[in-house]
Design a protein around this motif. Sequence first.
Motif, mmCIF file in Angstrom:
data_model
loop_
_atom_site.group_PDB
_atom_site.id
_atom_site.type_symbol
_atom_site.label_atom_id
_atom_site.label_comp_id
_atom_site.label_asym_id
_atom_site.label_seq_id
_atom_site.Cartn_x
_atom_site.Cartn_y
_atom_site.Cartn_z
ATOM 1 N N TYR A 193 0.835 -1.204 0.000
ATOM 2 C CA TYR A 193 0.000 0.000 0.000
ATOM 3 C C TYR A 193 0.867 1.249 0.000
ATOM 4 O O TYR A 193 1.775 1.396 0.801
ATOM 5 N N ASP A 194 0.537 2.139 -0.932
ATOM 6 C CA ASP A 194 1.214 3.432 -1.039
ATOM 7 C C ASP A 194 0.121 4.488 -1.112
ATOM 8 O O ASP A 194 -0.531 4.649 -2.144
ATOM 9 N N GLU A 195 -0.093 5.210 -0.030
ATOM 10 C CA GLU A 195 -1.195 6.167 0.021
ATOM 11 C C GLU A 195 -1.087 7.234 -1.068
ATOM 12 O O GLU A 195 -2.090 7.623 -1.679
ATOM 13 N N ASP A 196 0.123 7.697 -1.324
ATOM 14 C CA ASP A 196 0.306 8.723 -2.357
ATOM 15 C C ASP A 196 -0.180 8.208 -3.706
ATOM 16 O O ASP A 196 -0.849 8.932 -4.457
ATOM 17 N N GLN A 197 0.164 6.965 -4.037
ATOM 18 C CA GLN A 197 -0.240 6.417 -5.325
ATOM 19 C C GLN A 197 -1.753 6.215 -5.399
ATOM 20 O O GLN A 197 -2.386 6.509 -6.417
ATOM 21 N N LEU A 230 -15.076 2.648 3.293
ATOM 22 C CA LEU A 230 -15.860 2.173 4.432
ATOM 23 C C LEU A 230 -14.954 1.685 5.566
ATOM 24 O O LEU A 230 -13.835 1.225 5.320
ATOM 25 N N PRO A 231 -15.447 1.771 6.801
ATOM 26 C CA PRO A 231 -14.656 1.225 7.921
ATOM 27 C C PRO A 231 -14.487 -0.282 7.776
ATOM 28 O O PRO A 231 -15.392 -0.973 7.301
ATOM 29 N N ALA A 232 -13.331 -0.782 8.163
ATOM 30 C CA ALA A 232 -13.054 -2.224 8.104
ATOM 31 C C ALA A 232 -12.102 -2.563 9.245
ATOM 32 O O ALA A 232 -10.941 -2.127 9.239
ATOM 33 N N GLN A 233 -12.578 -3.308 10.200
ATOM 34 C CA GLN A 233 -11.750 -3.629 11.360
ATOM 35 C C GLN A 233 -10.521 -4.431 10.978
ATOM 36 O O GLN A 233 -9.446 -4.254 11.525
ATOM 37 N N ASN A 234 -10.688 -5.331 10.024
ATOM 38 C CA ASN A 234 -9.560 -6.113 9.512
ATOM 39 C C ASN A 234 -9.956 -6.671 8.150
ATOM 40 O O ASN A 234 -11.108 -6.546 7.727
ATOM 41 N N PHE A 235 -8.986 -7.298 7.480
ATOM 42 C CA PHE A 235 -9.226 -7.921 6.182
ATOM 43 C C PHE A 235 -8.986 -9.415 6.345
ATOM 44 O O PHE A 235 -7.845 -9.832 6.568
ATOM 45 N N GLY A 236 -10.049 -10.190 6.189
ATOM 46 C CA GLY A 236 -9.943 -11.623 6.436
ATOM 47 C C GLY A 236 -8.905 -12.313 5.577
ATOM 48 O O GLY A 236 -8.300 -13.299 5.996
ATOM 49 N N TRP A 237 -8.673 -11.800 4.388
ATOM 50 C CA TRP A 237 -7.697 -12.407 3.469
ATOM 51 C C TRP A 237 -6.297 -11.831 3.660
ATOM 52 O O TRP A 237 -5.361 -12.265 3.019
ATOM 53 N N PRO A 279 -4.720 -11.106 7.144
ATOM 54 C CA PRO A 279 -4.707 -10.979 8.614
ATOM 55 C C PRO A 279 -3.486 -10.258 9.172
ATOM 56 O O PRO A 279 -3.532 -9.744 10.297
ATOM 57 N N ALA A 280 -2.413 -10.191 8.387
ATOM 58 C CA ALA A 280 -1.197 -9.535 8.878
ATOM 59 C C ALA A 280 -1.351 -8.015 8.957
ATOM 60 O O ALA A 280 -0.587 -7.339 9.656
ATOM 61 N N ILE A 281 -2.341 -7.463 8.233
ATOM 62 C CA ILE A 281 -2.552 -6.010 8.248
ATOM 63 C C ILE A 281 -3.412 -5.653 9.460
ATOM 64 O O ILE A 281 -4.599 -5.993 9.524
ATOM 65 N N THR A 282 -2.815 -4.978 10.413
ATOM 66 C CA THR A 282 -3.507 -4.661 11.666
ATOM 67 C C THR A 282 -3.769 -3.165 11.843
ATOM 68 O O THR A 282 -4.381 -2.766 12.821
ATOM 69 N N ASP A 283 -3.300 -2.357 10.906
ATOM 70 C CA ASP A 283 -3.479 -0.907 11.023
ATOM 71 C C ASP A 283 -4.387 -0.358 9.920
ATOM 72 O O ASP A 283 -4.282 0.807 9.543
ATOM 73 N N GLY A 284 -5.286 -1.208 9.428
ATOM 74 C CA GLY A 284 -6.146 -0.806 8.330
ATOM 75 C C GLY A 284 -7.012 0.402 8.640
ATOM 76 O O GLY A 284 -7.153 1.307 7.803
ATOM 77 N N MET A 285 -7.588 0.457 9.823
ATOM 78 C CA MET A 285 -8.482 1.562 10.171
ATOM 79 C C MET A 285 -7.749 2.902 10.190
ATOM 80 O O MET A 285 -8.289 3.930 9.750
ATOM 81 N N ALA A 286 -6.531 2.900 10.682
ATOM 82 C CA ALA A 286 -5.746 4.144 10.699
ATOM 83 C C ALA A 286 -5.475 4.617 9.276
ATOM 84 O O ALA A 286 -5.564 5.825 8.976
ATOM 85 N N SER A 342 -18.727 1.730 13.780
ATOM 86 C CA SER A 342 -19.193 1.163 15.053
ATOM 87 C C SER A 342 -18.986 2.153 16.186
ATOM 88 O O SER A 342 -18.171 3.080 16.088
ATOM 89 N N ASP A 343 -19.723 1.981 17.267
ATOM 90 C CA ASP A 343 -19.649 2.910 18.398
ATOM 91 C C ASP A 343 -18.264 2.955 19.027
ATOM 92 O O ASP A 343 -17.842 3.993 19.544
ATOM 93 N N ASP A 344 -17.542 1.839 18.979
ATOM 94 C CA ASP A 344 -16.195 1.816 19.550
ATOM 95 C C ASP A 344 -15.134 2.353 18.589
ATOM 96 O O ASP A 344 -13.959 2.483 18.943
ATOM 97 N N GLY A 345 -15.560 2.672 17.357
ATOM 98 C CA GLY A 345 -14.631 3.253 16.388
ATOM 99 C C GLY A 345 -13.633 2.284 15.799
ATOM 100 O O GLY A 345 -12.694 2.697 15.111
ATOM 101 N N LEU A 346 -13.851 0.976 15.988
ATOM 102 C CA LEU A 346 -12.868 -0.012 15.544
ATOM 103 C C LEU A 346 -13.164 -0.623 14.178
ATOM 104 O O LEU A 346 -12.320 -1.293 13.602
ATOM 105 N N GLY A 347 -14.368 -0.387 13.664
ATOM 106 C CA GLY A 347 -14.707 -0.974 12.376
ATOM 107 C C GLY A 347 -16.131 -0.634 11.986
ATOM 108 O O GLY A 347 -16.709 0.335 12.451
ATOM 109 N N MET A 348 -16.708 -1.455 11.124
ATOM 110 C CA MET A 348 -18.087 -1.255 10.690
ATOM 111 C C MET A 348 -19.059 -1.801 11.732
ATOM 112 O O MET A 348 -18.773 -2.801 12.403
#
Length: 245
Positions: free
Chosen positions: A134-138, A163-170, A172-179, A208-214
């Motif tokens: 992932y390259d945000e600039d690109q 859209l919010p996504a707490q994680n990506f099932g495919w 799992p190593a990506i843990t900072d997706g929401m940020a 979600s109310d806790d801000g962690l995902g959908m």
Amino acid sequence: MIKPLKTYFMRRIVSLQRKSLTLVAALLFAGVLSASAQSHEFANFDRYAKANAELPAVGKKDKRVVFMGNSITDIWAAKHPDFFKSHGYVGRGISGQTSYQFLLRFRQDVIELKPKVVVINYGTNDIAENTGKYDEDQTFNNVVAMADMARANKIKVILCSTLPAQNFGWRPAITDGMAKIRHLNNRVKAYCQANKIQYVDYFTAMLSDDGLGMKKEYQTDTVHPNEKGYDVMEAIIVPAINKEL
């Protein structure tokens, strides 16, 4: 006898070497052709080629709207066909795709359809690294490029939040997706404000109310909306489109 045998074996070795080189060359050539084919098929131009050809020509009074996106758009059009048909919306989402692939097929699947408005939903699969790191600039530049192409062809643009996504099932190593989602959304929102482009915020409504995902009541998994989720999105996007029309 020794000399004839030596000559024979030398000839056999040379023959085998030539055959090996020929085989290697053939494999390399096949690899080049395969890579070329994969490169051409990267954007999946065939997915909507027939459907595009079957669309009626746009009249002066027609108000066609095209939705460009990934699986969220793809599933949306499949689950709610009546919503798209009744509003004259055209779904052009392809599951798994990133903004890089959107950009490649943007002319075929958006511009050549001559819509009044294009709704672009992007980001999820970029952040999930479906086509590389992932390259945000690109990703941001791809979104801007699509907006530029649309506006150059007198198509009004609506850019939607990822859209919010707490994680990506495919992935799992990506843990900072929401940020990453929050940062990309803020950047695109600022771009829209600076360039007088309408920005549609699904993110806040789906969070979600806790801000962690959908919100769980809006999802089938951590990424994709369910029926209720799409109902929420429809209530948001229709007024936004009508404003442009």
